[in-house]
Design an enzyme around this catalytic site. Structure first.
Site, PDB file in Angstrom:
ATOM      1  N   ASP A   1       0.852  -1.183   0.000  1.00 19.78           N
ATOM      2  CA  ASP A   1       0.000   0.000   0.000  1.00 19.78           C
ATOM      3  C   ASP A   1       0.891   1.238   0.000  1.00 19.78           C
ATOM      4  O   ASP A   1       1.725   1.413   0.898  1.00 19.78           O
ATOM      5  CB  ASP A   1      -0.914   0.003   1.226  1.00 19.78           C
ATOM      6  CG  ASP A   1      -1.979   1.082   1.158  1.00 19.78           C
ATOM      7  OD1 ASP A   1      -2.144   1.683   0.079  1.00 19.78           O
ATOM      8  OD2 ASP A   1      -2.641   1.333   2.182  1.00 19.78           O
TER       9      ASP A   1
ATOM     10  N   ASP B   1      -3.067   2.657  -6.039  1.00 17.64           N
ATOM     11  CA  ASP B   1      -1.950   2.682  -5.085  1.00 17.64           C
ATOM     12  C   ASP B   1      -1.880   1.434  -4.214  1.00 17.64           C
ATOM     13  O   ASP B   1      -1.281   1.451  -3.139  1.00 17.64           O
ATOM     14  CB  ASP B   1      -2.056   3.925  -4.194  1.00 17.64           C
ATOM     15  CG  ASP B   1      -3.334   3.943  -3.357  1.00 17.64           C
ATOM     16  OD1 ASP B   1      -4.234   3.124  -3.634  1.00 17.64           O
ATOM     17  OD2 ASP B   1      -3.421   4.765  -2.426  1.00 17.64           O
ATOM     18  N   GLU B   2      -2.444   0.331  -4.684  1.00 20.16           N
ATOM     19  CA  GLU B   2      -2.553  -0.868  -3.844  1.00 20.16           C
ATOM     20  C   GLU B   2      -2.331  -2.123  -4.687  1.00 20.16           C
ATOM     21  O   GLU B   2      -2.925  -2.270  -5.757  1.00 20.16           O
ATOM     22  CB  GLU B   2      -3.937  -0.889  -3.200  1.00 20.16           C
ATOM     23  CG  GLU B   2      -4.142  -1.930  -2.152  1.00 20.16           C
ATOM     24  CD  GLU B   2      -5.532  -1.825  -1.535  1.00 20.16           C
ATOM     25  OE1 GLU B   2      -5.777  -2.544  -0.566  1.00 20.16           O
ATOM     26  OE2 GLU B   2      -6.361  -1.036  -2.031  1.00 20.16           O
TER      27      GLU B   2
END
Length: 394
Positions: free
Chosen positions: A9, A102-103
């Protein structure tokens, strides 16, 4: 063999991207969002200490943290940096799932013994940080649920390794809200009967949870007991999403054509939001009665909002349709897609607009796309005879 699943993350991704290009933003409360009536897309840890959270109305965030600096946000920058991170991970990891901008989830089962897998993951993390300058947190465990919870806990501590024999002891003291599928309503329901920790939830009879929550009760019980067999889905980026409408009779009825176009846009935009995509390029296509085919496209700021896309497509149609011949087909395509976790463009739209989209999307998801539509686009009735939905992947 135990599975080895990594969750990565990127920490306060939008904020970190802005600070990468402007060091003066370091250390100050920073809110990414838009307008006095907009909502928070992301915020720095300095702002979070005052109670600011994502999706909170901007005016409320400013009351909590009046000294915060508000920035509109740059989705093009965020998308470019996300793509760089994705390329680094895909080059090194055997199986990658990009869960959002973003993960990431990685399946590195069998690459090495568990300790070696953690060392490999740490080296990957350091490579990402070195090559992009962006901070991140990761956790390594036996499945996606435990790894994701581990990442959340790691933000306050450090990157975590949670082997199988420590999974339950790691989960037990945590709040049930740490389980990804537990929202506010479910938490309140569980709290009323004294279930506030994962340990208490894990000891509840599965049948009781099913009676209380429904079909998700069994899944919730499994996650509380560290059970999650969901695979890491290999990542392939979709290039475009489109739809075409072929008329049973060629037409020159411009008001009718515009109404159908608006309906097509509404359908595609709903699909973008449902699958968490944002588009940056809009294309309109027309085919005349003599089979001549023309297209016109333009770039837009990353969005999945009907009202922005509808105006763009309508303007393109007016510029493209100049010959005043009958048309046999019209089509709309959204391309240049990037992952976006937000239902609409949080940098431009008000909280009222956000609430409207969320309400409409819930009704469409539950009762079907045409359960609720804007009046202007209601002439478009999707069916298998006149609609072709195209999906192109890498």
């Amino acid at each position: 063999m135990s599975r080895a699943i990594v969750h990565i993350d990127m920490n306060t991704f939008f904020v970190s991207c802005e600070r990468l290009t402007n060091s003066e933003l370091n250390g100050i409360p920073l809110i990414i969002g838009g307008g006095d009536r907009g909502v928070v897309a992301s915020c720095s840890y300095e702002a979070r200490r005052f109670g600011v959270r994502s999706a909170m109305p901007i005016h409320m965030a400013m009351k909590l943290c009046p000294q915060a600096k508000i920035m509109k946000g740059d989705m093009e920058l965020y998308s470019r940096l996300s793509h760089e991170i994705t390329e680094i991970i895909q080059e090194k990891a055997p199986v990658v799932e990009k869960a959002s901008i973003d993960e990431f989830y990685l399946d590195i089962t069998g690459m090495d013994k568990f300790h070696g897998s953690y060392k490999w993951t740490n080296e990957l993390a350091q490579t990402i940080i070195k090559e992009t300058g962006l901070p991140l947190t990761f956790a390594l465990s036996i499945n996606k649920t435990v790894s994701k919870i581990g990442t959340g806990e790691g933000k306050q501590k450090q990157n975590l390794e949670i082997p199988q024999h420590l999974v339950q002891s790691f989960l037990n003291p945590l709040s049930v809200q740490k389980i990804p599928m537990v929202g506010d309503k479910t938490f309140q329901l569980l709290s009323r009967i004294g279930i506030r920790t994962i340990e208490t939830l894990s000891k509840m009879p599965c049948e009781v949870l099913q009676q209380m929550i429904g079909k998700n009760g069994s899944e919730l019980w499994k996650k509380a007991n560290g059970i999650d067999n969901n695979p890491v889905e290999p990542y392939t980026e979709r290039k475009s999403i489109s739809t075409e409408h072929t008329f049973t009779q060629d037409t020159i009825d411009i008001p009718k054509l515009k109404r159908i176009i608006l309906g097509m846009v509404e359908k595609l935009a709903f699909q973008l939001r449902s699958e968490e995509w944002l588009t940056s390029t809009v294309t309109i296509k027309i085919r005349y009665a003599n089979f001549d085919t023309e297209t016109k496209q333009c770039r837009v700021q990353y969005t999945s909002a009907d009202h922005i896309l509808s105006k763009t497509v309508t303007d393109l149609f007016e510029k493209l349709y100049q010959r005043r011949m009958r048309l046999r087909l019209i089509g709309v395509r959204f391309s240049g897609l990037v992952r976006g976790t937000y239902q609409i463009d949080l940098f431009q739209d008000t909280e009222e607009m956000l609430a409207l989209y969320q309400a409409m999307d819930r009704m469409k998801s539950r009762y079907g796309f045409d359960a609720v539509m804007r009046c202007a686009g209601a002439s478009f009735k999707p069916n298998t005879k006149n609609e072709i939905l195209k999906r192109k992947s890498d």
